[in-house]
Design a protein around this motif. Structure first.
Motif, PDB file in Angstrom:
ATOM      1  N   ILE A 119      24.559  36.406  58.344  1.00  0.00           N
ATOM      2  CA  ILE A 119      23.461  36.319  59.815  1.00  0.00           C
ATOM      3  C   ILE A 119      21.864  35.281  58.988  1.00  0.00           C
ATOM      4  O   ILE A 119      21.975  34.561  59.618  1.00  0.00           O
ATOM      5  N   PHE A 120      22.259  36.471  58.128  1.00  0.00           N
ATOM      6  CA  PHE A 120      20.859  35.796  57.487  1.00  0.00           C
ATOM      7  C   PHE A 120      20.753  33.942  57.084  1.00  0.00           C
ATOM      8  O   PHE A 120      20.044  33.450  57.449  1.00  0.00           O
ATOM      9  N   SER A 121      21.891  33.532  56.508  1.00  0.00           N
ATOM     10  CA  SER A 121      22.307  32.483  55.526  1.00  0.00           C
ATOM     11  C   SER A 121      22.649  31.288  57.045  1.00  0.00           C
ATOM     12  O   SER A 121      21.156  30.434  56.832  1.00  0.00           O
ATOM     13  N   LEU A 122      22.476  31.704  58.545  1.00  0.00           N
ATOM     14  CA  LEU A 122      22.718  30.980  59.577  1.00  0.00           C
ATOM     15  C   LEU A 122      21.591  31.016  60.040  1.00  0.00           C
ATOM     16  O   LEU A 122      20.970  29.963  61.039  1.00  0.00           O
ATOM     17  N   SER A 123      20.689  31.997  60.337  1.00  0.00           N
ATOM     18  CA  SER A 123      18.762  32.127  60.744  1.00  0.00           C
ATOM     19  C   SER A 123      18.782  30.876  59.717  1.00  0.00           C
ATOM     20  O   SER A 123      17.119  30.809  60.804  1.00  0.00           O
ATOM     21  N   LYS A 124      18.967  31.113  58.826  1.00  0.00           N
ATOM     22  CA  LYS A 124      17.557  29.713  58.407  1.00  0.00           C
ATOM     23  C   LYS A 124      18.144  28.470  58.134  1.00  0.00           C
ATOM     24  O   LYS A 124      17.813  27.468  56.845  1.00  0.00           O
ATOM     25  N   ASP A 125      19.609  28.512  58.538  1.00  0.00           N
ATOM     26  CA  ASP A 125      20.422  27.386  57.800  1.00  0.00           C
ATOM     27  C   ASP A 125      19.796  26.107  58.887  1.00  0.00           C
ATOM     28  O   ASP A 125      19.806  26.655  60.515  1.00  0.00           O
ATOM     29  N   SER A 126      19.099  24.866  58.723  1.00  0.00           N
ATOM     30  CA  SER A 126      18.155  24.006  59.633  1.00  0.00           C
ATOM     31  C   SER A 126      19.371  22.585  59.873  1.00  0.00           C
ATOM     32  O   SER A 126      19.051  23.294  61.121  1.00  0.00           O
ATOM     33  N   ASN A 127      20.564  22.776  60.280  1.00  0.00           N
ATOM     34  CA  ASN A 127      21.812  22.717  60.776  1.00  0.00           C
ATOM     35  C   ASN A 127      22.941  23.953  61.824  1.00  0.00           C
ATOM     36  O   ASN A 127      23.789  22.715  62.576  1.00  0.00           O
ATOM     37  N   PHE A 128      21.918  24.891  61.753  1.00  0.00           N
ATOM     38  CA  PHE A 128      22.770  25.630  62.969  1.00  0.00           C
ATOM     39  C   PHE A 128      21.497  26.238  63.530  1.00  0.00           C
ATOM     40  O   PHE A 128      20.601  27.031  63.110  1.00  0.00           O
ATOM     41  N   ASN A 129      21.487  25.170  65.181  1.00  0.00           N
ATOM     42  CA  ASN A 129      20.812  25.989  65.871  1.00  0.00           C
ATOM     43  C   ASN A 129      20.642  26.186  66.486  1.00  0.00           C
ATOM     44  O   ASN A 129      20.311  26.287  67.803  1.00  0.00           O
ATOM     45  N   LEU A 130      21.308  27.728  66.888  1.00  0.00           N
ATOM     46  CA  LEU A 130      22.014  29.097  68.289  1.00  0.00           C
ATOM     47  C   LEU A 130      21.350  29.674  67.874  1.00  0.00           C
ATOM     48  O   LEU A 130      20.903  29.950  66.424  1.00  0.00           O
ATOM     49  N   PRO A 131      20.473  30.550  68.674  1.00  0.00           N
ATOM     50  CA  PRO A 131      20.426  31.845  68.674  1.00  0.00           C
ATOM     51  C   PRO A 131      21.850  32.704  68.318  1.00  0.00           C
ATOM     52  O   PRO A 131      22.724  32.338  68.547  1.00  0.00           O
ATOM     53  N   ILE A 132      21.024  33.823  67.794  1.00  0.00           N
ATOM     54  CA  ILE A 132      22.283  35.450  66.807  1.00  0.00           C
ATOM     55  C   ILE A 132      22.035  36.014  67.411  1.00  0.00           C
ATOM     56  O   ILE A 132      21.353  36.739  68.092  1.00  0.00           O
ATOM     57  N   LEU A 133      23.150  37.399  68.181  1.00  0.00           N
ATOM     58  CA  LEU A 133      22.707  38.185  69.089  1.00  0.00           C
ATOM     59  C   LEU A 133      23.657  38.719  68.083  1.00  0.00           C
ATOM     60  O   LEU A 133      25.285  38.808  67.389  1.00  0.00           O
ATOM     61  N   THR A 134      23.518  40.107  67.589  1.00  0.00           N
ATOM     62  CA  THR A 134      23.646  41.293  66.725  1.00  0.00           C
ATOM     63  C   THR A 134      24.748  42.268  67.886  1.00  0.00           C
ATOM     64  O   THR A 134      23.233  42.107  68.870  1.00  0.00           O
ATOM     65  N   HIS A 135      25.521  42.695  67.107  1.00  0.00           N
ATOM     66  CA  HIS A 135      25.545  44.048  67.869  1.00  0.00           C
ATOM     67  C   HIS A 135      25.719  45.198  67.346  1.00  0.00           C
ATOM     68  O   HIS A 135      26.412  45.254  65.626  1.00  0.00           O
ATOM     69  N   PRO A 136      25.809  46.902  67.451  1.00  0.00           N
ATOM     70  CA  PRO A 136      25.739  47.716  66.883  1.00  0.00           C
ATOM     71  C   PRO A 136      27.118  48.212  66.010  1.00  0.00           C
ATOM     72  O   PRO A 136      27.678  49.243  65.532  1.00  0.00           O
ATOM     73  N   SER A 137      28.728  47.391  66.272  1.00  0.00           N
ATOM     74  CA  SER A 137      29.330  48.173  66.472  1.00  0.00           C
ATOM     75  C   SER A 137      29.494  48.628  64.818  1.00  0.00           C
ATOM     76  O   SER A 137      29.404  47.587  64.283  1.00  0.00           O
ATOM     77  N   PHE A 138      30.321  49.919  64.458  1.00  0.00           N
ATOM     78  CA  PHE A 138      30.721  50.472  63.119  1.00  0.00           C
ATOM     79  C   PHE A 138      29.175  50.250  62.660  1.00  0.00           C
ATOM     80  O   PHE A 138      28.468  50.777  60.881  1.00  0.00           O
ATOM     81  N   SER A 139      27.961  50.693  62.909  1.00  0.00           N
ATOM     82  CA  SER A 139      26.596  51.057  62.365  1.00  0.00           C
ATOM     83  C   SER A 139      26.668  52.843  62.784  1.00  0.00           C
ATOM     84  O   SER A 139      25.383  52.729  62.466  1.00  0.00           O
ATOM     85  N   GLY A 140      26.973  52.795  63.263  1.00  0.00           N
ATOM     86  CA  GLY A 140      26.645  54.215  63.813  1.00  0.00           C
ATOM     87  C   GLY A 140      25.987  55.672  62.648  1.00  0.00           C
ATOM     88  O   GLY A 140      25.429  56.198  62.648  1.00  0.00           O
ATOM     89  N   ALA A 141      26.798  55.512  61.228  1.00  0.00           N
ATOM     90  CA  ALA A 141      26.543  56.292  60.076  1.00  0.00           C
ATOM     91  C   ALA A 141      25.601  55.856  59.649  1.00  0.00           C
ATOM     92  O   ALA A 141      24.967  56.331  58.858  1.00  0.00           O
ATOM     93  N   TYR A 142      24.855  54.861  59.728  1.00  0.00           N
ATOM     94  CA  TYR A 142      23.899  54.673  59.284  1.00  0.00           C
ATOM     95  C   TYR A 142      22.530  54.954  60.098  1.00  0.00           C
ATOM     96  O   TYR A 142      21.401  56.106  59.424  1.00  0.00           O
ATOM     97  N   VAL A 143      22.935  55.589  61.604  1.00  0.00           N
ATOM     98  CA  VAL A 143      21.852  56.505  61.699  1.00  0.00           C
ATOM     99  C   VAL A 143      22.018  57.304  62.590  1.00  0.00           C
ATOM    100  O   VAL A 143      20.949  58.231  63.090  1.00  0.00           O
ATOM    101  N   LEU A 144      23.230  58.074  62.939  1.00  0.00           N
ATOM    102  CA  LEU A 144      22.877  59.059  63.297  1.00  0.00           C
ATOM    103  C   LEU A 144      22.976  60.974  62.992  1.00  0.00           C
ATOM    104  O   LEU A 144      22.928  61.222  63.079  1.00  0.00           O
ATOM    105  N   SER A 145      23.089  60.347  61.283  1.00  0.00           N
ATOM    106  CA  SER A 145      23.336  62.071  60.337  1.00  0.00           C
ATOM    107  C   SER A 145      21.192  62.215  60.546  1.00  0.00           C
ATOM    108  O   SER A 145      20.654  61.257  60.400  1.00  0.00           O
ATOM    109  N   ASN A 146      20.779  63.514  60.841  1.00  0.00           N
ATOM    110  CA  ASN A 146      19.796  63.286  60.570  1.00  0.00           C
ATOM    111  C   ASN A 146      18.334  63.237  60.096  1.00  0.00           C
ATOM    112  O   ASN A 146      17.141  63.191  59.564  1.00  0.00           O
ATOM    113  N   ASN A 147      19.303  63.198  58.553  1.00  0.00           N
ATOM    114  CA  ASN A 147      19.026  63.444  57.201  1.00  0.00           C
ATOM    115  C   ASN A 147      18.988  62.423  56.711  1.00  0.00           C
ATOM    116  O   ASN A 147      18.734  62.483  55.012  1.00  0.00           O
ATOM    117  N   THR A 148      19.753  61.670  56.461  1.00  0.00           N
ATOM    118  CA  THR A 148      20.139  60.227  55.844  1.00  0.00           C
ATOM    119  C   THR A 148      19.582  59.277  57.000  1.00  0.00           C
ATOM    120  O   THR A 148      20.330  59.313  58.364  1.00  0.00           O
TER     121      THR A 148
END
Length: 368
Positions: free
Chosen positions: A235-264
């Protein structure tokens, strides 16, 4: 200044223990060797992280700010993430709350290409963004194209595919993108509107770039990607690519473990807001309060604020709220998120069946 700052929350009632953990983080995230063999001079004084402040946050935790040298990062997005929360992600009782770039890192990681202002120029209005989700998996490409057409003709701003629709036999990716692109174009030609179609791309590695190019060639209005599956670097590479000029929408699937813990993990605003901006997302999807995933009002508000905060991490981006959107909830959602938000319409909209266009019109009226 050649340093940047990461704020952690360390959970303990004991300040001495907190300081010990913070000190361990400064080493783990930089040199990862025993302290007694860290070379004097440049490495010890600059490369090793430095604890800048330790402040009591709650009865059970402290806010700890650690600075790191930009020289630890270089120019790679993955190394940036590795420094922020690499080995420390395996510590109990450590959560990432925030990040503050210096000038040099802001130029290396400039954030999204479009952001809110760039997308507003495409949509050509300042109202809330209405974004129906075409689904469910199992429909043919023709059926999905029909739904997309009916949504576009009724005035939808953005049509995205459900994240479970990828390249199944009942709706192969290239066939589906071609048919839906043509259907949305037909509606735009008939109405004079500018509805954008965002196909979901989750191919195997060998096909990812080909499928992204295919979406671009067939005049998709943007693409949707799942960062925790396809990778932050893509995603980072696409956002910086001058030949790719489309907006990017990101989806949260598979990310729950990053935020759901109270202390990690990460705070909600850090992961779904600031991290998405760093990798170049223009719109970040997250579940709404009161929906199926039990995000709280405070957590959702923190995400929206992190998406739209100014003077940090590049352009502000659209918070994209999914789950629980209906005529009954439209007014309260508008009060909470305002105009600068993408409102995703899923199951409640599909209840309209062939009258789905009426649902779009009613939701737009309720939000404007």
């Amino acid at each position: 200044m050649n340093r940047f700052f990461v704020e952690y929350e360390i959970f303990s009632k004991d300040e001495i223990e907190v300081k010990d953990i913070a000190h361990s983080i400064t080493i783990e995230e930089t040199v990862e060797i025993p302290e007694d063999i860290i070379p004097e001079g440049f490495i010890k004084n600059e490369i090793v992280g430095q604890v800048e402040s330790v402040k009591k946050k709650t009865d059970n935790s402290y806010s700890v700010k650690i600075s790191y040298s930009e020289k630890c990062v270089g120019k790679e997005i993955l190394q940036l993430l590795n420094v922020i929360h690499g080995n420390s992600s395996m510590f109990n009782n450590v959560k990432v709350l925030d990040i503050e770039f210096n000038k040099n890192l802001s130029s290396i990681f400039p954030g999204p290409k479009f952001g809110i202002q760039g997308l507003r120029k495409i949509f050509n209005h300042n109202d809330p963004i209405i974004a129906p989700v075409i689904k469910p998996q199992g429909l043919s490409s023709d059926d999905l194209a029909k739904i997309a057409y009916n949504c576009a003709i009724a005035g939808a701003d953005l049509i995205k595919e459900d994240h479970n629709i990828v390249n199944q036999n009942h709706s192969p990716y290239k066939e589906r993108v071609e048919k839906i692109s043509l259907a949305v174009k037909k509606a735009n030609d008939e109405t004079g509107n500018r509805c954008l179609y965002f196909p979901h791309i989750a191919s195997n590695y060998s096909n990812l770039i080909e499928d992204i190019k295919f979406a671009k060639d067939y005049k998709a209005g943007g693409i949707m990607l799942i960062p925790s599956l396809v990778g932050y670097s893509l995603i980072f590479s696409l956002s910086k690519d001058s030949n790719f000029n489309l907006p990017i929408l990101t989806h949260p699937s598979f990310s729950g473990a990053y935020v759901l813990s109270n202390n990690t993990g990460f705070s909600y605003g850090m992961y779904y807001g600031k991290l998405q901006r760093i990798i170049g997302s223009d719109m970040s999807i997250f579940p709404n309060v009161g929906g199926r995933f039990q995000f709280t009002k405070q957590e959702c508000a923190s995400i929206a604020d992190a998406c739209r905060s100014i003077n940090t991490l590049g352009k502000p981006i659209f918070p994209s709220i999914g789950g629980g959107m209906s005529l009954k909830t439209a007014a309260s959602m508008k009060t909470m998120y305002g105009n600068n938000a993408v409102y995703l319409l899923g199951g409640s909209l599909l209840r309209y069946g062939d009258r789905i266009g009426e649902g779009i019109v009613e939701i737009k009226k309720a939000l404007t």
